[in-house]
Design a protein around this motif. Sequence first.
Motif, PDB file in Angstrom:
ATOM      1  N   ALA A 151      14.835  -1.312  -1.853  1.00 59.90           N
ATOM      2  CA  ALA A 151      13.651  -1.954  -2.433  1.00 59.90           C
ATOM      3  C   ALA A 151      12.399  -1.112  -2.249  1.00 59.90           C
ATOM      4  O   ALA A 151      11.406  -1.302  -2.970  1.00 59.90           O
ATOM      5  N   LEU A 152      12.411  -0.174  -1.294  1.00 60.58           N
ATOM      6  CA  LEU A 152      11.247   0.709  -1.123  1.00 60.58           C
ATOM      7  C   LEU A 152      10.861   1.378  -2.433  1.00 60.58           C
ATOM      8  O   LEU A 152       9.679   1.554  -2.729  1.00 60.58           O
ATOM      9  N   GLY A 153      11.858   1.783  -3.218  1.00 63.55           N
ATOM     10  CA  GLY A 153      11.571   2.477  -4.469  1.00 63.55           C
ATOM     11  C   GLY A 153      10.764   1.639  -5.436  1.00 63.55           C
ATOM     12  O   GLY A 153       9.943   2.169  -6.201  1.00 63.55           O
ATOM     13  N   THR A 154      10.983   0.321  -5.428  1.00 61.60           N
ATOM     14  CA  THR A 154      10.213  -0.588  -6.276  1.00 61.60           C
ATOM     15  C   THR A 154       8.841  -0.869  -5.677  1.00 61.60           C
ATOM     16  O   THR A 154       7.816  -0.812  -6.362  1.00 61.60           O
ATOM     17  N   LEU A 155       8.804  -1.155  -4.389  1.00 65.67           N
ATOM     18  CA  LEU A 155       7.556  -1.524  -3.711  1.00 65.67           C
ATOM     19  C   LEU A 155       6.548  -0.380  -3.684  1.00 65.67           C
ATOM     20  O   LEU A 155       5.335  -0.605  -3.706  1.00 65.67           O
ATOM     21  N   LEU A 156       7.047   0.854  -3.659  1.00 68.67           N
ATOM     22  CA  LEU A 156       6.155   2.011  -3.573  1.00 68.67           C
ATOM     23  C   LEU A 156       5.256   2.152  -4.793  1.00 68.67           C
ATOM     24  O   LEU A 156       4.134   2.662  -4.685  1.00 68.67           O
ATOM     25  N   VAL A 157       5.722   1.724  -5.946  1.00 67.50           N
ATOM     26  CA  VAL A 157       4.932   1.917  -7.170  1.00 67.50           C
ATOM     27  C   VAL A 157       3.621   1.129  -7.106  1.00 67.50           C
ATOM     28  O   VAL A 157       2.536   1.715  -7.216  1.00 67.50           O
ATOM     29  N   PRO A 158       3.646  -0.203  -6.913  1.00 65.46           N
ATOM     30  CA  PRO A 158       2.353  -0.894  -6.794  1.00 65.46           C
ATOM     31  C   PRO A 158       1.584  -0.492  -5.543  1.00 65.46           C
ATOM     32  O   PRO A 158       0.340  -0.516  -5.545  1.00 65.46           O
ATOM     33  N   TYR A 159       2.286  -0.106  -4.472  1.00 72.73           N
ATOM     34  CA  TYR A 159       1.582   0.354  -3.277  1.00 72.73           C
ATOM     35  C   TYR A 159       0.715   1.561  -3.610  1.00 72.73           C
ATOM     36  O   TYR A 159      -0.437   1.659  -3.162  1.00 72.73           O
ATOM     37  N   GLY A 160       1.243   2.467  -4.427  1.00 75.72           N
ATOM     38  CA  GLY A 160       0.448   3.605  -4.859  1.00 75.72           C
ATOM     39  C   GLY A 160      -0.793   3.180  -5.628  1.00 75.72           C
ATOM     40  O   GLY A 160      -1.867   3.779  -5.481  1.00 75.72           O
ATOM     41  N   GLY A 161      -0.658   2.137  -6.442  1.00 78.14           N
ATOM     42  CA  GLY A 161      -1.809   1.627  -7.177  1.00 78.14           C
ATOM     43  C   GLY A 161      -2.877   1.062  -6.263  1.00 78.14           C
ATOM     44  O   GLY A 161      -4.073   1.322  -6.423  1.00 78.14           O
ATOM     45  N   PHE A 162      -2.457   0.294  -5.261  1.00 78.02           N
ATOM     46  CA  PHE A 162      -3.428  -0.309  -4.342  1.00 78.02           C
ATOM     47  C   PHE A 162      -4.064   0.732  -3.431  1.00 78.02           C
ATOM     48  O   PHE A 162      -5.229   0.589  -3.042  1.00 78.02           O
ATOM     49  N   LEU A 163      -3.322   1.782  -3.077  1.00 79.65           N
ATOM     50  CA  LEU A 163      -3.938   2.869  -2.318  1.00 79.65           C
ATOM     51  C   LEU A 163      -5.024   3.546  -3.142  1.00 79.65           C
ATOM     52  O   LEU A 163      -6.108   3.871  -2.634  1.00 79.65           O
ATOM     53  N   ALA A 164      -4.752   3.763  -4.427  1.00 78.71           N
ATOM     54  CA  ALA A 164      -5.751   4.379  -5.306  1.00 78.71           C
ATOM     55  C   ALA A 164      -6.985   3.509  -5.444  1.00 78.71           C
ATOM     56  O   ALA A 164      -8.106   4.009  -5.597  1.00 78.71           O
ATOM     57  N   ALA A 165      -6.787   2.190  -5.393  1.00 75.41           N
ATOM     58  CA  ALA A 165      -7.901   1.246  -5.514  1.00 75.41           C
ATOM     59  C   ALA A 165      -8.614   1.018  -4.192  1.00 75.41           C
ATOM     60  O   ALA A 165      -9.587   0.258  -4.140  1.00 75.41           O
ATOM     61  N   SER A 166      -8.127   1.637  -3.124  1.00 75.65           N
ATOM     62  CA  SER A 166      -8.695   1.425  -1.780  1.00 75.65           C
ATOM     63  C   SER A 166      -8.782  -0.066  -1.451  1.00 75.65           C
ATOM     64  O   SER A 166      -9.815  -0.561  -0.990  1.00 75.65           O
ATOM     65  N   LEU A 167      -7.688  -0.776  -1.697  1.00 75.53           N
ATOM     66  CA  LEU A 167      -7.646  -2.206  -1.406  1.00 75.53           C
ATOM     67  C   LEU A 167      -7.942  -2.469   0.064  1.00 75.53           C
ATOM     68  O   LEU A 167      -7.361  -1.830   0.942  1.00 75.53           O
ATOM     69  N   GLN A 168      -8.841  -3.415   0.312  1.00 76.32           N
ATOM     70  CA  GLN A 168      -9.257  -3.732   1.670  1.00 76.32           C
ATOM     71  C   GLN A 168      -8.778  -5.124   2.080  1.00 76.32           C
ATOM     72  O   GLN A 168      -8.680  -6.025   1.246  1.00 76.32           O
ATOM     73  N   PRO A 169      -8.471  -5.317   3.373  1.00 74.39           N
ATOM     74  CA  PRO A 169      -8.119  -6.663   3.839  1.00 74.39           C
ATOM     75  C   PRO A 169      -9.224  -7.664   3.511  1.00 74.39           C
ATOM     76  O   PRO A 169     -10.410  -7.349   3.609  1.00 74.39           O
ATOM     77  N   GLY A 170      -8.816  -8.843   3.088  1.00 76.79           N
ATOM     78  CA  GLY A 170      -9.768  -9.893   2.763  1.00 76.79           C
ATOM     79  C   GLY A 170     -10.202  -9.931   1.313  1.00 76.79           C
ATOM     80  O   GLY A 170     -10.905 -10.865   0.902  1.00 76.79           O
ATOM     81  N   GLU A 171      -9.782  -8.947   0.518  1.00 76.59           N
ATOM     82  CA  GLU A 171     -10.197  -8.923  -0.882  1.00 76.59           C
ATOM     83  C   GLU A 171      -9.301  -9.808  -1.747  1.00 76.59           C
ATOM     84  O   GLU A 171      -8.189 -10.186  -1.363  1.00 76.59           O
ATOM     85  N   THR A 172      -9.824 -10.115  -2.936  1.00 79.06           N
ATOM     86  CA  THR A 172      -9.081 -10.888  -3.928  1.00 79.06           C
ATOM     87  C   THR A 172      -8.562  -9.950  -5.001  1.00 79.06           C
ATOM     88  O   THR A 172      -9.303  -9.141  -5.555  1.00 79.06           O
ATOM     89  N   VAL A 173      -7.260 -10.076  -5.284  1.00 81.24           N
ATOM     90  CA  VAL A 173      -6.558  -9.181  -6.210  1.00 81.24           C
ATOM     91  C   VAL A 173      -5.992 -10.005  -7.361  1.00 81.24           C
ATOM     92  O   VAL A 173      -5.576 -11.159  -7.171  1.00 81.24           O
ATOM     93  N   LEU A 174      -5.984  -9.440  -8.558  1.00 78.64           N
ATOM     94  CA  LEU A 174      -5.252 -10.017  -9.676  1.00 78.64           C
ATOM     95  C   LEU A 174      -4.173  -9.030 -10.090  1.00 78.64           C
ATOM     96  O   LEU A 174      -4.461  -7.842 -10.296  1.00 78.64           O
ATOM     97  N   VAL A 175      -2.923  -9.508 -10.171  1.00 83.82           N
ATOM     98  CA  VAL A 175      -1.805  -8.669 -10.604  1.00 83.82           C
ATOM     99  C   VAL A 175      -1.428  -9.076 -12.022  1.00 83.82           C
ATOM    100  O   VAL A 175      -0.897 -10.167 -12.253  1.00 83.82           O
ATOM    101  N   SER A 176      -1.717  -8.208 -12.974  1.00 84.06           N
ATOM    102  CA  SER A 176      -1.359  -8.433 -14.378  1.00 84.06           C
ATOM    103  C   SER A 176       0.075  -7.958 -14.581  1.00 84.06           C
ATOM    104  O   SER A 176       0.354  -6.763 -14.537  1.00 84.06           O
ATOM    105  N   GLY A 177       0.980  -8.927 -14.759  1.00 86.85           N
ATOM    106  CA  GLY A 177       2.404  -8.622 -14.809  1.00 86.85           C
ATOM    107  C   GLY A 177       3.123  -9.149 -13.582  1.00 86.85           C
ATOM    108  O   GLY A 177       4.197  -8.663 -13.222  1.00 86.85           O
ATOM    109  N   ALA A 178       2.548 -10.168 -12.940  1.00 86.46           N
ATOM    110  CA  ALA A 178       3.032 -10.649 -11.647  1.00 86.46           C
ATOM    111  C   ALA A 178       4.438 -11.237 -11.701  1.00 86.46           C
ATOM    112  O   ALA A 178       5.096 -11.337 -10.667  1.00 86.46           O
ATOM    113  N   THR A 179       4.907 -11.643 -12.876  1.00 85.27           N
ATOM    114  CA  THR A 179       6.226 -12.275 -12.946  1.00 85.27           C
ATOM    115  C   THR A 179       7.347 -11.274 -13.237  1.00 85.27           C
ATOM    116  O   THR A 179       8.505 -11.669 -13.371  1.00 85.27           O
ATOM    117  N   GLY A 180       7.033  -9.986 -13.312  1.00 85.09           N
ATOM    118  CA  GLY A 180       8.050  -8.970 -13.541  1.00 85.09           C
ATOM    119  C   GLY A 180       8.561  -8.378 -12.232  1.00 85.09           C
ATOM    120  O   GLY A 180       8.130  -8.756 -11.137  1.00 85.09           O
TER     121      GLY A 180
END
Length: 359
Positions: A151-180
């Motif tokens: 499952a790492l191979g799947t999880l790594l893709v959005p993780y790369g996106g959130f790293l690029a966005a500098s996601l911080q603890p406590g923030e609110t996120v919207l995932v477009s495509g959340a049911t895929g």
Amino acid sequence: MKAAVLKSFGSPLAIEEAADPVLGTGEVIVDVIATRVLSYMNEVFSGARNYALDLPIIPGPGGIGRVRAIGPDATKLSVGDWVFCDPTVRSRDDAAAPDIALQGLTAPGAGAMRLQQHFRHGSFAEQMRVPTENVKRLGTIASEDATRWCALGTLLVPYGGFLAASLQPGETVLVSGATGNFGSAAVSVALAMGAACVVAPGRNDKILADLVRRFGDRVKPVKLSGNEDHDRESMKRAAPGPIDCVLDIMPPSVSTNVVRAAIMTVRPNGRVVLMGGVGMAGGAGLELPYPWIMRNCISIHGVWMYPPDAASRLIALVRAGLLRLEEYEATAFDLDHANEAIAHAAANGGPFKLTVIRP
């Protein structure tokens, strides 16, 4: 060694004997224990996705295995180590703008194709040769757990996106495509990284309810209607406050109206990460209003895959208990039944589902 070989687009994989990989400097040979099968692998092998592959090739992007042999540049790895093989192979002669190929999957561009000519074969085999820097230690695991670690191979893709966005603890996120498949992974990754709330839009009530069941009331589901303006306001109302970051990971088949509705929920000075497939299958491009981007100081970041250190950091999240691989339901096939695995993956590509080949 035994391997599954793609000899021509539109033909089944041939299960046959292939030459063992030969170790070179800057490389590691890994015994493949488990490797995931992408839900759209059948489209790659048929030629429908038009992926750049120089055939014949042993396909398979990354996997879980044990180190068989190491080169002289490896100082931390040892023979027998359990490792994740990162398929994102980068050229080594331009750190600022490397060519990138996905080993065993695609090589977009002339430079990437040159990489593929050497790091050619993927993980649908008993052994594979991997660049040293792409071999990430897992620590001790049980052999049967290798299936779920895919499952790492799947999880790594959005993780790369959130790293690029500098996601911080406590923030609110919207995932477009959340049911895929990748979108549901994005929900779990955002929460593991400390997001206070994840807005999860979609049309499938069952999957939306399942996300809430798995992760609790930090997930705010939104049923989409198809009306762009209505859906945008519904997503904003679902959030407890301003939406700091939007990750789009929609597939190519989705209307641009749906993607735009989600992106334009982000607050002023917010961040948008584009990782989906809008426009990849032709049709209209994503039209975002210039004045809205400029006056609201919106940061838009296109991201393909993830940085080189992402896999080790994600493994640490799993080891800390913040990211649960137990969410994934895995079905495993042996290498002799690789074609059956491809068909199974295509029919069972929903959230938190894994199809795995165990060579």
